[in-house]
Design a protein around this motif. Structure first.
Motif, PDB file in Angstrom:
ATOM      1  N   HIS A  96      19.204 120.916  95.668  1.00  5.62           N
ATOM      2  CA  HIS A  96      18.176 121.728  95.019  1.00  5.62           C
ATOM      3  C   HIS A  96      17.373 122.589  95.992  1.00  5.62           C
ATOM      4  N   ALA A  97      17.473 122.319  97.267  1.00  8.68           N
ATOM      5  CA  ALA A  97      16.660 123.050  98.249  1.00  8.68           C
ATOM      6  C   ALA A  97      17.516 123.872  99.188  1.00  8.68           C
ATOM      7  N   ALA A  98      18.653 124.320  98.705  1.00  7.90           N
ATOM      8  CA  ALA A  98      19.583 125.046  99.569  1.00  7.90           C
ATOM      9  C   ALA A  98      18.938 126.251 100.232  1.00  7.90           C
ATOM     10  N   ALA A  99      18.013 126.923  99.544  1.00  3.20           N
ATOM     11  CA  ALA A  99      17.375 128.114 100.121  1.00  3.20           C
ATOM     12  C   ALA A  99      16.501 127.748 101.310  1.00  3.20           C
ATOM     13  N   GLY A 100      15.850 126.581 101.258  1.00  2.00           N
ATOM     14  CA  GLY A 100      14.935 126.182 102.329  1.00  2.00           C
ATOM     15  C   GLY A 100      15.650 125.689 103.572  1.00  2.00           C
ATOM     16  N   LYS A 101      16.805 125.020 103.393  1.00  2.00           N
ATOM     17  CA  LYS A 101      17.620 124.504 104.506  1.00  2.00           C
ATOM     18  C   LYS A 101      16.841 123.588 105.443  1.00  2.00           C
ATOM     19  N   ASP A 120      11.415 118.671 100.954  1.00  2.00           N
ATOM     20  CA  ASP A 120      12.234 119.847 101.180  1.00  2.00           C
ATOM     21  C   ASP A 120      11.381 121.094 101.002  1.00  2.00           C
ATOM     22  N   GLY A 122      12.511 123.747  99.124  1.00  2.00           N
ATOM     23  CA  GLY A 122      13.153 124.482  98.039  1.00  2.00           C
ATOM     24  C   GLY A 122      12.126 125.024  97.059  1.00  2.00           C
ATOM     25  N   GLY A 178       8.275 123.482  97.683  1.00  2.00           N
ATOM     26  CA  GLY A 178       9.280 122.437  97.798  1.00  2.00           C
ATOM     27  C   GLY A 178       8.855 121.180  97.065  1.00  2.00           C
TER      28      GLY A 178
END
Length: 190
Positions: A96-101, A120, A122, A178
């Motif tokens: 769910h937090a792929a954008a935040g990495k 996270d 995200g 996040g």
């Protein structure tokens, strides 16, 4: 590139299905009281490090930054069961937090309990989803809209495992953006 895409699906699908079956069986065993737990002193940071090692390939492949912070403390836990709960939270955060990495895990001990926190960067959790996150088979509106894979059992399993330990879990949004999940377990006092 399509061949690589299809190859990745063929490679990953059996693992995903195996994981889903494992979660359903584990959830069923917990719900029916058939999952015997063996409690012992377990290092909170040690359990987080074990999850990091298990997921290292995915973390590197997806380009995540993974941090473990805080003082170590022993919790009264079944190491295998809590490993499943922590792995589910980590995988959920990555999904769910792929954008935040970025993932941060921290340990905050007190006299009688130990908080294990997974955060996270995200998009966070929609307010309407927060009260239902730990319900079996519940999938948030964003997951349904984006057709993100999942059974809706991961967070329910986390909640059941933690409750079986005499602990609690909660989810909230971070002020900085996040999500934050906090598992509170009994401290191991000798």
């Amino acid at each position: 590139t399509k061949v690589r895409e299809y190859g990745a699906v063929v490679r990953d699908e059996p693992t995903r299905l195996n994981s889903m079956v494992e979660q359903v069986l584990r959830f069923s065993a917990i719900e029916s009281g058939r999952l015997p737990l063996e409690f012992d002193a377990m290092s909170a940071r040690g359990m987080l490090a074990a999850v990091e090692i298990e997921l290292r390939e995915s973390v590197l492949r997806e380009g995540f930054t993974w941090k473990i912070e805080g003082l170590d403390a022993d919790v009264r836990a079944d190491g295998n069961a809590i490993h499943v709960a922590l792995r589910n939270l980590a995988e959920n955060a990555m999904k769910h937090a792929a954008a935040g990495k970025w993932l941060r895990f921290s340990v905050q001990p007190s006299e009688k309990t130990v908080d294990i926190i997974v955060e996270d960067q995200g998009p966070g959790i929609p307010d309407e989803d927060l009260p239902r996150l730990f319900e079996p088979f519940y999938r948030g509106a964003d997951s349904r809209r984006s057709q993100r894979r999942g059974s809706g059992l991961g967070l329910a399993l986390v909640e059941r495992i933690v409750r079986a330990h005499g602990g609690a879990v909660r989810a909230e949004n971070r002020h900085e953006g996040g999500a934050r999940f906090v598992i509170t377990l009994p401290a191991y006092n000798t």
